[in-house]
Design an enzyme around this catalytic site. Sequence first.
Site, mmCIF file in Angstrom:
data_model
loop_
_atom_site.group_PDB
_atom_site.id
_atom_site.type_symbol
_atom_site.label_atom_id
_atom_site.label_comp_id
_atom_site.label_asym_id
_atom_site.label_seq_id
_atom_site.Cartn_x
_atom_site.Cartn_y
_atom_site.Cartn_z
ATOM 1 N N LYS A 284 0.851 -1.185 0.000
ATOM 2 C CA LYS A 284 0.000 0.000 0.000
ATOM 3 C C LYS A 284 0.894 1.245 0.000
ATOM 4 O O LYS A 284 1.837 1.322 0.786
ATOM 5 C CB LYS A 284 -0.914 -0.040 1.239
ATOM 6 C CG LYS A 284 -2.123 0.849 1.138
ATOM 7 C CD LYS A 284 -3.224 0.450 2.111
ATOM 8 C CE LYS A 284 -4.372 1.438 1.999
ATOM 9 N NZ LYS A 284 -5.577 1.021 2.704
ATOM 10 N N GLU A 369 -20.158 -5.628 8.539
ATOM 11 C CA GLU A 369 -21.153 -4.872 9.291
ATOM 12 C C GLU A 369 -22.220 -5.771 9.912
ATOM 13 O O GLU A 369 -22.662 -5.530 11.042
ATOM 14 C CB GLU A 369 -21.816 -3.828 8.389
ATOM 15 C CG GLU A 369 -20.928 -2.650 8.017
ATOM 16 C CD GLU A 369 -19.928 -2.927 6.908
ATOM 17 O OE1 GLU A 369 -19.991 -4.021 6.301
ATOM 18 O OE2 GLU A 369 -19.071 -2.063 6.634
ATOM 19 N N ARG A 397 -25.991 -2.319 5.560
ATOM 20 C CA ARG A 397 -25.561 -3.725 5.485
ATOM 21 C C ARG A 397 -26.043 -4.538 6.696
ATOM 22 O O ARG A 397 -26.129 -5.750 6.636
ATOM 23 C CB ARG A 397 -24.036 -3.811 5.449
ATOM 24 C CG ARG A 397 -23.403 -3.408 4.151
ATOM 25 C CD ARG A 397 -23.576 -4.518 3.147
ATOM 26 N NE ARG A 397 -23.168 -4.146 1.829
ATOM 27 C CZ ARG A 397 -21.980 -4.413 1.290
ATOM 28 N NH1 ARG A 397 -21.071 -5.048 1.986
ATOM 29 N NH2 ARG A 397 -21.727 -4.054 0.067
#
Length: 628
Positions: A284, A369, A397
């Site tokens: 990243k 979630e 969600r």
Amino acid sequence: MSVNISQYPLLALANTPEELRQLPSANLPQLCDQLREYLLNSVSQSSGHLASGLGTVELTVALHFVYNTPFDRVIWDVGHQAYPHKILTNRRDKMHTIRQKGGLHPFPNRNESEYDAFTVGHSGTSISAALGMAIAADKEKKDRKVVAVIGDGAITGGMAFEAMNHAGSLDKDMLIILNDNEMSISENVGALNNHLAKLLTGTLYTSIREGGKKLLSGVPTIKELARRSEEHLKGMVVPGTLFEEFGFNYIGPIDGHDVNGIIDTLTNMRNLKGPQILHVMTKKGKGYHPAEQDPIGYHGVPKFDPQTTSLPSKKGAATFSEIFGHWLCDTAAADQDLMAITPAMREGSGMVEFSQRYPKQYFDAAIAEQHAVTLGAGMACDGLKPVIAIYSTFLQRGYDQLIHDIAIPNLDVLFAIDRGGLVGADGETHQGAFDLSFLNCIPHMVIMAPSDENECRLMLTTGYQYQGPAAVRYPRGSGCGATVDGALTTITIGKAQVKYQSAQKHGSDKVAILSFGTLLPQALEVAKQLDATVVDMRFIKPLDKQMISDIATNHDIIVTLEENAIIGGAGSTVSQHLMTKRIMIPVLSIGLPDSFIRQGTQQEQQQELGLDSAGILNKINDFIKLAP
Ligand SMILES: Cc1ncc(C[n+]2csc(CCOP(=O)(O)OP(=O)(O)O)c2C)c(N)n1
């Protein structure tokens, strides 16, 4: 301001994947360098997602080089890492407009480009969508290929597993690329993360695989033989990987920054039958030192100068997320049963300090979630006091979990709902437009919307003390800068507050504005012009029905105001109450329209939707004119 393409001569030749595919593969590493630099320079001018895109440069080039996009489908999970994809698919010159009003969408969007195979923004959808497309491709019989690219963070969501479970049994031709940078927004968490780490360190396994891979490039019969012997070897050396248990052929891990290496592997895998998974290791922030050092800070960036080693510091009033974070720490100091849950949004939800000071009371549930909500339910069943911090858009969600696991058994759980209302640059997929509508209809819920920062703290304490499911929904960013009382005080549930009393006579278009949430300052501004009464309703549920009935008896028009969809929102409950009591008074509900709201700044969005004071005043004046 756009980026001058003449400084990127190879990138200038690759405005579309068709052009990219004309380049000699020897030039691709250099192209990647230019793409990375272009990305850095454009995002530093536009703001937006940076570190994830820096990590997917080589992967993006390789995918468009090997696959015949847009005929072949490449689906990016979440889509925050797809800026290099946008640059290579005919949108390079508009990159400086990304996330801005009228500009490029923040994430891939089917309406924006034929290269965006799927509209995204929320994580965990790519494998399901890819499977659907693989089924369509199988029926179509045109040899269309389907590839899903999913991060090691996004794959922790339940949907990804549901999709792999299904894909493994259907045996359609598809490829999942697991883009593993060992990061979500913050550190990735969970057992799957540990499993992936083990795969990386399995050196014996890797060396056997390397031998197998060379054979893979041979003629078909040898290839098949290689595949079988490879499986045999794997069976003897290591237990099948998790992905193989799902019915996928697992290849990897490979270096995600060796563009020609990825191209070789993808070329080999392109025609393999059945569900395939390629594990690609990336970094990243790759290639930009500050982002490599601080991938969390550079996940999403404001405008900045790439020559400096740090991002501009955030100044200004405390955000609602920070108010929540302080409240969490203060409350935990007095209550060891408080358990705070986040579905992978520690930074955005203002929970960094809490996670450091109270590690035993802090739970990052990963990007999951549904699980985060039911985890809270389980804790509440056995005497703990869960606080679930969740963005409005991501609570969508966990809806059934809220109803089925928390509201029906009336469990004592507090929801701290961040990003309620207009969210600005993240646009359509991230607007907190619906929570009041979808929460309002759930029995047992107490729902509050603070008008300022101090109210937010009062409501968090009130919801925490309340014995049942409660929600405090607050917006992105800061409010009007109210001074916050450090005590942990509660307010009376279901009681609104009159903020301004009109001196007008009843019978002459006397207006009362019932405000739900942070549009209160705009309401007060409008009230000055109209001499309207203003009420801070505080509670969406239970509604202060007595207050509404009283107001209706000495006003001529009621206006409701909220940053939520008008349909099903707080205003609709006000109308229902009045009709049920046969109180005949015109009601104007002001809020979000029945359409998806594109990106811009929050101020631009408010202005466009007529939710600034001038817009609200216009709407009320137009309504008054409608009188028969
Ligand atoms: C359903 C959902 N929850 C949370 C988010 C917020 N979010 C955006 S990107 C991200 C991290 C994704 O991690 P990963 O897939 O590993 O990609 P990386 O940024 O590491 O490349 C999160 C949590 C989201 N987009 N969708």
